[in-house]
Design a protein around this motif. Structure first.
Motif, PDB file in Angstrom:
ATOM      1  N   ASN A   1      -6.844   7.368   1.166  1.00 14.69           N
ATOM      2  CA  ASN A   1      -5.723   8.069   0.519  1.00 14.69           C
ATOM      3  C   ASN A   1      -4.413   7.304   0.698  1.00 14.69           C
ATOM      4  O   ASN A   1      -4.295   6.421   1.550  1.00 14.69           O
ATOM      5  N   TYR A   2      -3.444   7.665  -0.117  1.00 15.50           N
ATOM      6  CA  TYR A   2      -2.152   6.979  -0.163  1.00 15.50           C
ATOM      7  C   TYR A   2      -1.477   6.953   1.204  1.00 15.50           C
ATOM      8  O   TYR A   2      -1.013   5.909   1.649  1.00 15.50           O
ATOM      9  N   ASP A   3      -1.420   8.105   1.899  1.00 12.68           N
ATOM     10  CA  ASP A   3      -0.732   8.165   3.190  1.00 12.68           C
ATOM     11  C   ASP A   3      -1.389   7.269   4.236  1.00 12.68           C
ATOM     12  O   ASP A   3      -0.698   6.548   4.960  1.00 12.68           O
TER      13      ASP A   3
ATOM     14  N   TYR B   1      -0.435   2.033  -7.730  1.00 12.96           N
ATOM     15  CA  TYR B   1      -1.331   2.404  -6.628  1.00 12.96           C
ATOM     16  C   TYR B   1      -2.694   2.799  -7.189  1.00 12.96           C
ATOM     17  O   TYR B   1      -3.726   2.285  -6.772  1.00 12.96           O
TER      18      TYR B   1
ATOM     19  N   LYS C   1      -5.745   1.037  -5.347  1.00 11.08           N
ATOM     20  CA  LYS C   1      -6.852   1.884  -4.893  1.00 11.08           C
ATOM     21  C   LYS C   1      -8.222   1.256  -5.164  1.00 11.08           C
ATOM     22  O   LYS C   1      -9.099   1.290  -4.289  1.00 11.08           O
TER      23      LYS C   1
ATOM     24  N   LYS D   1       4.858   2.330  -4.060  1.00 11.73           N
ATOM     25  CA  LYS D   1       5.008   3.642  -4.729  1.00 11.73           C
ATOM     26  C   LYS D   1       3.669   4.324  -4.962  1.00 11.73           C
ATOM     27  O   LYS D   1       2.659   3.674  -5.193  1.00 11.73           O
ATOM     28  N   ASN D   2       3.706   5.653  -4.969  1.00 14.52           N
ATOM     29  CA  ASN D   2       2.505   6.444  -5.259  1.00 14.52           C
ATOM     30  C   ASN D   2       2.449   6.649  -6.765  1.00 14.52           C
ATOM     31  O   ASN D   2       2.675   7.752  -7.278  1.00 14.52           O
TER      32      ASN D   2
ATOM     33  N   THR E   1      -0.442   3.634   3.318  1.00 17.17           N
ATOM     34  CA  THR E   1       0.965   3.226   3.445  1.00 17.17           C
ATOM     35  C   THR E   1       1.446   3.244   4.894  1.00 17.17           C
ATOM     36  O   THR E   1       2.297   2.444   5.254  1.00 17.17           O
TER      37      THR E   1
END
Ligand code: HEC
Length: 125
Positions: A76-78, A47, A52, A123-124, A81
């Motif tokens: 951001n990741y959230d 990620y 990113k 995956k983070n 996803t």
């Protein structure tokens, strides 16, 4: 030598036109704009290092907390996803979501990276 008459020439022309129409339409089907084959994925697409940067370079100007076009913040990741299948569809420009980024398409290799990352469980990492 037998001369080809007008009628058989016309028939021949029609047959050739139909055959070439079939050949061209099939050839078009066999060349998808984006080839997404997960068997060629490198293991552990990251990620932070892989995904990113793609989003930062191509999406964040319009999809951040400051400028969340369509209500989407992908910084951001959230945020990413939660909408990841839409994001992939928009980048593939396959008609399942609005085509993104607006006005062009990112390189297939980058779309492929995203596809691999999703396939490996988003995956983070
Ligand atoms: C120039 C600005 C701009 C850029 C760059 C941009 N977008 Fe968008 N995006 C928008 C706008 C504006 C909307 C909302 C459109 C609407 O709601 O009508 C949107 C909507 C979306 C949607 C929702 C589409 C749908 O059908 O619901 C997704 C997913 C999306 N963008 C993903 C991305 C991704 C991924 C990137 C980078 C590869 C990106 N966008 C780059 C402006 C942009």
């Amino acid at each position: 030598m037998k001369k080809i008459n007008n009628k058989s020439f016309l028939t021949l022309l029609i047959v050739v036109s139909i055959l070439s129409a079939i050949v061209f339409s099939c050839a078009k089907d066999k060349v998808p704009t984006t080839v997404l084959d997960t068997s060629s994925c490198k293991p552990n697409v990251s990620y932070l290092n892989d995904i990113k940067p793609i989003i930062s370079n191509h999406c964040v100007s319009c999809h951040s907390s400051k400028n969340s076009s369509g209500g989407y913040d992908f910084t951001n990741y959230d945020g990413l996803t939660k909408n990841v299948s839409k994001v992939l569809g928009s980048m593939k420009q396959d008609g399942t979501a609005q085509s993104m980024p607006q006005g062009y398409k990112v390189a297939d290799s980058l779309i492929q990276k995203l596809n691999c990352w999703i396939n490996q469980g988003s995956k983070n990492n």
